[in-house]
Design a protein around this motif. Structure first.
Motif, PDB file in Angstrom:
ATOM      1  N   ASP A 302      -0.651  -8.703   0.908  1.00  0.00           N
ATOM      2  CA  ASP A 302      -0.025  -7.806   1.891  1.00  0.00           C
ATOM      3  C   ASP A 302      -0.855  -6.539   2.086  1.00  0.00           C
ATOM      4  O   ASP A 302      -1.020  -6.053   3.214  1.00  0.00           O
ATOM      5  CB  ASP A 302       1.387  -7.438   1.442  1.00  0.00           C
ATOM      6  N   GLU A 303      -1.351  -5.996   0.984  1.00  0.00           N
ATOM      7  CA  GLU A 303      -2.159  -4.772   1.079  1.00  0.00           C
ATOM      8  C   GLU A 303      -3.445  -5.023   1.850  1.00  0.00           C
ATOM      9  O   GLU A 303      -3.863  -4.199   2.691  1.00  0.00           O
ATOM     10  CB  GLU A 303      -2.466  -4.245  -0.326  1.00  0.00           C
ATOM     11  N   CYS A 305      -3.974  -7.435   4.061  1.00  0.00           N
ATOM     12  CA  CYS A 305      -3.618  -7.689   5.465  1.00  0.00           C
ATOM     13  C   CYS A 305      -3.406  -6.374   6.217  1.00  0.00           C
ATOM     14  O   CYS A 305      -3.873  -6.208   7.350  1.00  0.00           O
ATOM     15  CB  CYS A 305      -2.347  -8.530   5.541  1.00  0.00           C
ATOM     16  N   ALA A 306      -2.717  -5.432   5.581  1.00  0.00           N
ATOM     17  CA  ALA A 306      -2.428  -4.157   6.244  1.00  0.00           C
ATOM     18  C   ALA A 306      -3.703  -3.391   6.547  1.00  0.00           C
ATOM     19  O   ALA A 306      -3.781  -2.665   7.551  1.00  0.00           O
ATOM     20  CB  ALA A 306      -1.510  -3.316   5.358  1.00  0.00           C
ATOM     21  N   ARG A 307      -4.700  -3.526   5.700  1.00  0.00           N
ATOM     22  CA  ARG A 307      -5.970  -2.800   5.904  1.00  0.00           C
ATOM     23  C   ARG A 307      -6.934  -3.562   6.794  1.00  0.00           C
ATOM     24  O   ARG A 307      -7.899  -2.994   7.296  1.00  0.00           O
ATOM     25  CB  ARG A 307      -6.614  -2.514   4.550  1.00  0.00           C
ATOM     26  N   TYR A 309      -5.971  -6.068   9.445  1.00  0.00           N
ATOM     27  CA  TYR A 309      -5.532  -6.387  10.801  1.00  0.00           C
ATOM     28  C   TYR A 309      -4.860  -5.173  11.444  1.00  0.00           C
ATOM     29  O   TYR A 309      -3.957  -4.575  10.850  1.00  0.00           O
ATOM     30  CB  TYR A 309      -4.565  -7.568  10.779  1.00  0.00           C
ATOM     31  N   GLU A 312       0.228  -6.872  13.184  1.00  0.00           N
ATOM     32  CA  GLU A 312       0.864  -7.663  12.133  1.00  0.00           C
ATOM     33  C   GLU A 312      -0.133  -8.697  11.630  1.00  0.00           C
ATOM     34  O   GLU A 312      -0.577  -9.565  12.367  1.00  0.00           O
ATOM     35  CB  GLU A 312       2.116  -8.349  12.697  1.00  0.00           C
ATOM     36  N   GLY A 313      -0.497  -8.639  10.363  1.00  0.00           N
ATOM     37  CA  GLY A 313      -1.451  -9.576   9.794  1.00  0.00           C
ATOM     38  C   GLY A 313      -0.746 -10.763   9.176  1.00  0.00           C
ATOM     39  O   GLY A 313       0.333 -10.633   8.605  1.00  0.00           O
TER      40      GLY A 313
END
Length: 455
Positions: A302-303, A305-307, A309, A312-313
Motif C-alpha cells: 500500500d505504501e 502504491c501510494a508513492r 501511482y 488510486e494504485g
C-alpha cells in the motif's frame, strides 16, 4: 599531414612551426569569437576545443585553475571514488618512474577535477603556480583546452603541446591524457595524465599512458571477479540494517568495488549498475527503484502504491511490475533482486540523488553541482518521485543561493529548471562586478522573463 591528430615530434621543425602558429592564434582570442573561419595552423581538434572553450567562457588570461574542493572534501571524495582502487597500479607504472624524469602524473575524475597529482618534486612546485594540484578543476569549462579536460570532452586519448593550451599560463607545459573507462559497464570514470616539458608529448609517452590505463582497467576487473567469487563462496553471516551483506569480519560486500548505483538525475529512464554490469530501466521500474532506494527500510504494498501511482494504485498492477523488475535485476545480480513484505532492496544501492544530498549536508555544494545532471526523472508524475525531485532541486538551489560563488550560480542558471528563475538571476547580478561583461546576458535574461511571464 594537415591538422594531424597528434602534435609533431618534440624538437622538430614542424613542432616549432606549430608553436609559432598556436601563439599567433592566441591573438584571435582577444574579443574574436571563433566561427567558420579557423585559426591558420591549428590542429583541427585543438581549434574545435578552443571554440568550445570560448563558448564556455573559459578565461585564457586567468593565471590559475579554480579550486573545486578543499582538503576535507577532496579526501572524502577520492576515498570513495572507483579510481582509488587502481592507484597502486598507477603509482607503480607511472608515478614512481616520473620522480626522476621531470614529469607529473595526475589522475582526475569524469568531470575534470584532479584527485591525485604526484611525480617530480621540482615540477610539482612549479605546477602549483597554475594550480595544477589535487582538488583543482581542469575541465574545458574551467581552463579551456588541456589534455585532461579535452580528453574527457572527446572521450579519447589526446596530446596538447605548449601554446595549444587555451590558458596562456600553461604554455610552458605539454601533456598527454587518456580517459579511464569502467571495464564492465564502459562508463567514463576519469582520466590519467602526464604533464611536463616536451617529453610529455613524445609518441612513447602516449603509448605508456594507454598501456598503464589498460593494465589498471584489467586489474580493476580482476579484483572485482575475485571479490565476487569470494562473496559467492562465503555464506552471509548477518545483514546490516540497510540490507547490505556484511562478512563476519565486518567488511562490506563487493559494493566497495562495484559501487552499486542508480543514476536518476537528468534522465527519463534510470541507469542501474549492479555487480559491474549496467542496464537502462523502463520508466516505471526507474520510479520503483528511485522510491525503494529512498526507503531502505522497505515499504508495504500500500505504501509503495501510494508513492508510485498518482491516483488510486492497484496492488495487482504493482505485483506484475515487481515480477518484471525482478527478472531484470536477476540478470544483473541475483543477490540484488528486490524482496517483498515489505518491498525492499537487499543490497546497498547508491542513487546519485543521495550523493547530492550527502554533499549538501556536508556543505560541499560545488561538488553537488558537478554531480547534478538535471532534474530527477523529470517526466515522472509518481508522487514519491516528485517529492524526491523537488527536495533535491530545492536544497541544491538554496545552498547555492546561500553560499554559492558567482560561477556556481551561473552554471546552475544554465540548467533547464532554472530557466524562469528571476530571483537566481538577481542574486547573480548582486555578485557580479559592475563592469563584468557577464552582466549583459543576465540582464537580457531578466528582460526575457519579464516579457514571457508578462505575456
Amino acid at each position: 599531414m594537415r591538422n594531424p591528430i597528434h602534435p609533431p615530434l618534440p624538437g622538430s621543425d614542424a613542432a616549432q612551426l606549430l608553436q609559432r602558429r598556436a601563439l599567433s592564434g592566441h591573438e584571435h582570442l582577444d574579443g574574436v569569437a571563433f566561427g567558420a573561419d579557423h585559426v591558420p595552423g591549428l590542429r583541427r581538434l585543438v581549434r574545435e576545443s578552443w571554440q568550445r572553450s570560448a563558448q564556455l567562457k573559459a578565461n585564457p588570461d586567468a593565471a590559475e585553475a579554480p579550486l573545486a574542493m578543499d582538503s576535507d572534501e577532496l579526501e572524502d571524495y577520492r576515498r570513495q571514488h572507483p579510481l582509488a582502487t587502481i592507484m597502486p597500479v598507477i603509482r607503480k607504472l607511472l608515478i614512481q618512474p616520473s620522480h626522476e624524469s621531470g614529469l607529473l602524473v595526475a589522475v582526475g575524475d569524469e568531470v575534470g577535477r584532479l584527485l591525485w597529482v604526484d611525480g617530480d618534486p621540482v615540477m610539482q612546485r612549479r605546477a602549483e603556480g597554475m594550480m595544477f594540484v589535487a582538488g583543482s578543476d581542469w575541465s574545458e569549462a574551467s581552463v579551456g583546452t588541456s589534455a585532461p579536460g579535452t580528453a574527457l570532452a572527446l572521450d579519447r586519448s589526446i596530446q596538447i603541446s605548449g601554446a595549444e593550451h587555451f590558458k596562456r599560463s600553461v604554455h610552458p607545459w605539454s601533456c598527454t591524457a587518456v580517459p579511464f573507462h569502467d571495464p564492465d559497464s564502459g562508463a567514463l570514470l576519469g582520466v590519467v595524465d602526464i604533464t611536463g616539458t616536451e617529453a610529455a608529448v613524445a609518441p612513447h609517452t602516449l603509448s605508456l599512458v594507454e598501456a598503464t590505463v589498460a593494465a589498471a582497467q584489467a586489474q580493476l576487473r580482476i579484483e572485482r571477479l575475485q571479490l565476487a567469487a569470494a562473496a559467492f563462496e562465503r555464506p552471509r553471516r548477518r545483514s546490516s540494517p540497510s540490507g547490505a551483506a556484511v562478512t563476519g569480519g565486518g567488511v562490506r560486500d563487493r559494493n566497495t568495488l562495484y559501487r552499486n548505483s542508480l543514476q536518476l538525475l537528468g534522465r527519463d529512464q534510470a541507469l542501474l549498475s549492479l555487480g559491474g554490469r549496467s542496464v537502462t530501466l523502463s520508466a516505471r521500474h526507474s520510479e520503483i527503484l528511485a522510491i525503494l532506494g529512498n526507503h531502505p527500510e522497505g515499504l508495504s504494498a500500500d505504501e509503495l502504491c501510494a508513492r508510485l501511482y498518482p491516483g488510486e494504485g492497484s496492488a495487482v498492477t504493482l505485483r506484475a511490475e515487481m515480477v518484471r523488475l525482478r527478472k531484470v535485476v536477476q540478470e544483473l545480480s541475483p543477490e540484488a533482486v528486490p524482496e517483498s513484505r515489505p518491498y525492499r532492496l537487499p543490497v546497498e544501492l547508491l542513487p546519485d540523488s543521495d550523493q547530492i544530498l550527502s554533499c549538501l549536508q556536508r556543505g560541499a555544494h560545488r561538488i553537488a553541482l558537478e554531480i547534478y545532471k538535471g532534474a530527477l526523472l523529470p517526466r515522472s508524475e509518481a508522487p514519491g518521485v516528485v517529492q524526491l525531485r523537488e527536495r533535491v532541486s530545492h536544497l541544491l538551489r538554496e545552498a547555492l543561493l546561500t553560499d554559492g560563488s558567482v560561477d556556481s550560480l551561473l552554471k546552475y542558471a544554465a540548467l533547464p529548471e532554472a530557466k524562469y528563475d528571476a530571483d537566481l538571476r538577481l542574486a547573480i547580478l548582486r555578485l557580479l562586478p559592475p563592469r563584468s561583461p557577464k552582466r549583459a546576458a543576465i540582464v537580457a535574461d531578466l528582460e526575457r522573463l519579464e516579457d514571457e511571464l508578462g505575456a
